[in-house]
Write a protein that holds these residues in place. Sequence first.
Motif, PDB file in Angstrom:
ATOM      1  N   LEU A 256      -2.569  17.611  18.971  1.00 57.21           N
ATOM      2  CA  LEU A 256      -3.426  16.487  18.603  1.00 57.21           C
ATOM      3  C   LEU A 256      -2.632  15.187  18.569  1.00 57.21           C
ATOM      4  N   PHE A 257      -1.376  15.295  18.115  1.00 56.38           N
ATOM      5  CA  PHE A 257      -0.579  14.098  17.891  1.00 56.38           C
ATOM      6  C   PHE A 257       0.139  13.615  19.145  1.00 56.38           C
ATOM      7  N   LYS A 258      -0.202  14.235  20.280  1.00 53.29           N
ATOM      8  CA  LYS A 258       0.203  13.673  21.561  1.00 53.29           C
ATOM      9  C   LYS A 258      -0.746  12.545  21.958  1.00 53.29           C
ATOM     10  N   ASN A 259      -1.885  12.495  21.268  1.00 48.80           N
ATOM     11  CA  ASN A 259      -2.880  11.461  21.534  1.00 48.80           C
ATOM     12  C   ASN A 259      -2.535  10.228  20.699  1.00 48.80           C
ATOM     13  N   ARG A 260      -2.303   9.109  21.364  1.00 49.15           N
ATOM     14  CA  ARG A 260      -1.881   7.885  20.676  1.00 49.15           C
ATOM     15  C   ARG A 260      -2.905   7.429  19.653  1.00 49.15           C
ATOM     16  N   ILE A 261      -4.188   7.609  19.951  1.00 49.77           N
ATOM     17  CA  ILE A 261      -5.241   7.185  19.029  1.00 49.77           C
ATOM     18  C   ILE A 261      -5.112   7.927  17.701  1.00 49.77           C
ATOM     19  N   ILE A 262      -4.861   9.237  17.762  1.00 48.89           N
ATOM     20  CA  ILE A 262      -4.764  10.031  16.538  1.00 48.89           C
ATOM     21  C   ILE A 262      -3.504   9.679  15.758  1.00 48.89           C
ATOM     22  N   VAL A 263      -2.398   9.452  16.444  1.00 45.73           N
ATOM     23  CA  VAL A 263      -1.144   9.082  15.765  1.00 45.73           C
ATOM     24  C   VAL A 263      -1.312   7.758  15.021  1.00 45.73           C
ATOM     25  N   ILE A 264      -1.825   6.740  15.722  1.00 50.98           N
ATOM     26  CA  ILE A 264      -1.956   5.416  15.100  1.00 50.98           C
ATOM     27  C   ILE A 264      -2.990   5.447  13.976  1.00 50.98           C
ATOM     28  N   SER A 265      -4.084   6.190  14.171  1.00 50.96           N
ATOM     29  CA  SER A 265      -5.094   6.301  13.119  1.00 50.96           C
ATOM     30  C   SER A 265      -4.536   7.028  11.894  1.00 50.96           C
ATOM     31  N   SER A 266      -3.653   7.997  12.117  1.00 45.95           N
ATOM     32  CA  SER A 266      -3.025   8.698  10.996  1.00 45.95           C
ATOM     33  C   SER A 266      -2.103   7.764  10.222  1.00 45.95           C
ATOM     34  N   ILE A 267      -1.334   6.944  10.935  1.00 47.03           N
ATOM     35  CA  ILE A 267      -0.492   5.941  10.267  1.00 47.03           C
ATOM     36  C   ILE A 267      -1.376   4.974   9.481  1.00 47.03           C
ATOM     37  N   GLY A 268      -2.470   4.557  10.123  1.00 44.58           N
ATOM     38  CA  GLY A 268      -3.417   3.679   9.432  1.00 44.58           C
ATOM     39  C   GLY A 268      -4.005   4.329   8.199  1.00 44.58           C
ATOM     40  N   GLY A 269      -4.265   5.650   8.280  1.00 46.98           N
ATOM     41  CA  GLY A 269      -4.802   6.373   7.120  1.00 46.98           C
ATOM     42  C   GLY A 269      -3.837   6.376   5.948  1.00 46.98           C
ATOM     43  N   VAL A 270      -2.533   6.564   6.250  1.00 44.24           N
ATOM     44  CA  VAL A 270      -1.523   6.530   5.184  1.00 44.24           C
ATOM     45  C   VAL A 270      -1.500   5.156   4.524  1.00 44.24           C
ATOM     46  N   VAL A 271      -1.508   4.099   5.344  1.00 48.01           N
ATOM     47  CA  VAL A 271      -1.503   2.731   4.814  1.00 48.01           C
ATOM     48  C   VAL A 271      -2.760   2.467   3.989  1.00 48.01           C
ATOM     49  N   LEU A 272      -3.912   2.868   4.544  1.00 51.91           N
ATOM     50  CA  LEU A 272      -5.182   2.646   3.851  1.00 51.91           C
ATOM     51  C   LEU A 272      -5.210   3.363   2.506  1.00 51.91           C
ATOM     52  N   GLY A 273      -4.768   4.631   2.497  1.00 54.76           N
ATOM     53  CA  GLY A 273      -4.764   5.389   1.249  1.00 54.76           C
ATOM     54  C   GLY A 273      -3.854   4.778   0.207  1.00 54.76           C
ATOM     55  N   THR A 274      -2.666   4.326   0.639  1.00 51.13           N
ATOM     56  CA  THR A 274      -1.718   3.713  -0.292  1.00 51.13           C
ATOM     57  C   THR A 274      -2.307   2.452  -0.914  1.00 51.13           C
ATOM     58  N   ILE A 275      -2.903   1.593  -0.080  1.00 54.17           N
ATOM     59  CA  ILE A 275      -3.472   0.340  -0.595  1.00 54.17           C
ATOM     60  C   ILE A 275      -4.692   0.612  -1.459  1.00 54.17           C
ATOM     61  N   MET A 276      -5.564   1.506  -1.019  1.00 49.64           N
ATOM     62  CA  MET A 276      -6.776   1.804  -1.779  1.00 49.64           C
ATOM     63  C   MET A 276      -6.440   2.351  -3.167  1.00 49.64           C
ATOM     64  N   PHE A 277      -5.582   3.374  -3.213  1.00 48.57           N
ATOM     65  CA  PHE A 277      -5.200   3.961  -4.501  1.00 48.57           C
ATOM     66  C   PHE A 277      -4.418   2.956  -5.342  1.00 48.57           C
ATOM     67  N   GLY A 278      -3.548   2.181  -4.676  1.00 49.53           N
ATOM     68  CA  GLY A 278      -2.720   1.220  -5.405  1.00 49.53           C
ATOM     69  C   GLY A 278      -3.538   0.110  -6.050  1.00 49.53           C
ATOM     70  N   ILE A 279      -4.462  -0.459  -5.294  1.00 49.62           N
ATOM     71  CA  ILE A 279      -5.287  -1.544  -5.817  1.00 49.62           C
ATOM     72  C   ILE A 279      -6.178  -1.050  -6.945  1.00 49.62           C
ATOM     73  N   THR A 280      -6.823   0.106  -6.743  1.00 52.35           N
ATOM     74  CA  THR A 280      -7.744   0.605  -7.770  1.00 52.35           C
ATOM     75  C   THR A 280      -6.997   1.072  -9.021  1.00 52.35           C
ATOM     76  N   SER A 281      -5.686   1.321  -8.904  1.00 53.85           N
ATOM     77  CA  SER A 281      -4.904   1.741 -10.063  1.00 53.85           C
ATOM     78  C   SER A 281      -4.281   0.557 -10.797  1.00 53.85           C
ATOM     79  N   TYR A 282      -3.802  -0.453 -10.052  1.00 58.12           N
ATOM     80  CA  TYR A 282      -2.946  -1.465 -10.661  1.00 58.12           C
ATOM     81  C   TYR A 282      -3.561  -2.858 -10.801  1.00 58.12           C
ATOM     82  N   VAL A 283      -4.664  -3.144 -10.115  1.00 56.00           N
ATOM     83  CA  VAL A 283      -5.360  -4.406 -10.396  1.00 56.00           C
ATOM     84  C   VAL A 283      -6.102  -4.329 -11.738  1.00 56.00           C
ATOM     85  N   PRO A 284      -6.776  -3.213 -12.075  1.00 57.45           N
ATOM     86  CA  PRO A 284      -7.348  -3.108 -13.424  1.00 57.45           C
ATOM     87  C   PRO A 284      -6.297  -3.254 -14.520  1.00 57.45           C
ATOM     88  N   LEU A 285      -5.083  -2.756 -14.276  1.00 54.08           N
ATOM     89  CA  LEU A 285      -4.003  -2.900 -15.260  1.00 54.08           C
ATOM     90  C   LEU A 285      -3.659  -4.372 -15.449  1.00 54.08           C
TER      91      LEU A 285
END
Length: 524
Positions: A256-285
């Motif tokens: 699956l990860f020979k496909n550039r679309i899946i690799v880049i989307s997976s990197i994007g998913g890691v970034v998205l998850g980090t920002i989403m969890f980070g903002i919802t955890s630390y902006v309320p603080l």
Amino acid sequence: MTRNAKIIVTIALMLGMALAALDTTIVGTAMPSIVGKLGGITLYSWVFSAYLLTSTTTVPIYGKLADLYGRKPLFLFGSIVFLIGSIASGFSQTMVQLIIFRAIQGLGAGAVQPIVLTIIGDIFALKERARVQGLFSGVWGLSSIVGPALGGLIVDHSSWRWVFFINVPFGVLSAIMLMFALKEQVERKKHQLDYIGTLTLSGGIVALLFAVLQGGTSWSWASWQSISLFAISILLLGWFLYEERRAAEPILPLDLFKNRIIVISSIGGVVLGTIMFGITSYVPLFMQGVKGGSATDAGIILGPLLLAWPIAATVSGKVVLSYGYRITALVGTGLTLIGMGIVVAFTPQVGLPMIIVAMVLIGAGLGFSSSAYILSVQNAVPWSLRGVATASTQFFRTIGGTVGVAIMGSILNVQMALHFTPIFAHYQQVLQHLPKGISPANVLLTPDVRSSLASGLLNQLQVALSQSLFWVYLLLFVMAVIGLVAMFWLPGGRADQYMYKAEPEADAAAEAQASSDMVMPHMG
């Protein structure tokens, strides 16, 4: 599939998505009351961690099984396990029981969200799917907003146990509707299940999550416990990668990860998850600790983000169809980067309008990005791999968020020790008069204690917390930069140019058979 059947399946999937989203926010509001009834405050974090561990590690496994045995049986199985866990959690008599039953609940939840998105990919053509993804993002956002308020109402006017029991009627309704409305016929053949891959992936991820969740809290990062867990994780994940190259039917096909679309989307998913969890955890603080808002204010400030997300996701579907994945993802990551730039500049003097603008920009950016990632991945693979491919995007998002939040927590703890210690050194008498059980780090988050502080000390602590949070927000800003740069590697041009095209005869026949079994409209 008839129009009426498609509507019923869509409603059933929306109910399933709503339950999964609701359960992540509703429990947090009820936890203080649960601890008050059951005791065991030292186990507080494990009520969330147990759910997170089991729901995260099972996502790719469910995705693969859905490709082998069909979406419907796996969704129904996950729903049943989730409901059993919910009922058992509601009847818990001790904190240990609650943690065990939450883990069972997570085992079911790991199936629900990725398979919901996979079924959407099956029953809707690309143009329809681009619109429907926005609708489901809206359900997720609305459920996330309603969760804390609903949890508070239940706790205030009934027993905390109904926080778990409320899942049952809606979960049963969702399962029944899907059972009768979704028709699929999967080719029955003998499969060689990848047991070693399943065990090594699960064990490696559990060790990793356990290390990052407990490191810096239960023990130091340099302790033998942390080092051992990271070593075990590396060993098991290395074994997993070796096994996946040899397995007849790998649980996570590395091709699956020979496909550039899946690799880049997976990197994007890691970034998205980090920002989403980070903002919802630390902006309320920031809102509660630095700005002096209430717990309700801290929750409400996320409202603009959670409303902007589904609106942007709906619009992004049209953008994907007209301009392709790259433009859509660049718009999303660009908006997120601008929003994070504003957050990095937060000071105790920042006004509420500026905070709202930042939340709207980040929410809109995440909405654009998430739709681009899901649609691009689903469009790039055949039916037989759509389940595991969709699950992988959810998996990387959750892993990014979990590991990211743990790292942010460590950064915050170090910075708070650095900034708070000199201040309290000058106010020793304040420490001596703190109520029993209140640590210096929680002074700003305890209204009664906060109101008793001298204005000079209060201002110093607010600045100290703001300076500590700056480094957390800076990490999120750097992640947003990485996300924006990575999106330039997504292929340009219209989305339909990158639709999966079956390979010669055998693959073409398999795809055609799967399409006719699902009575799917032709994609493209």
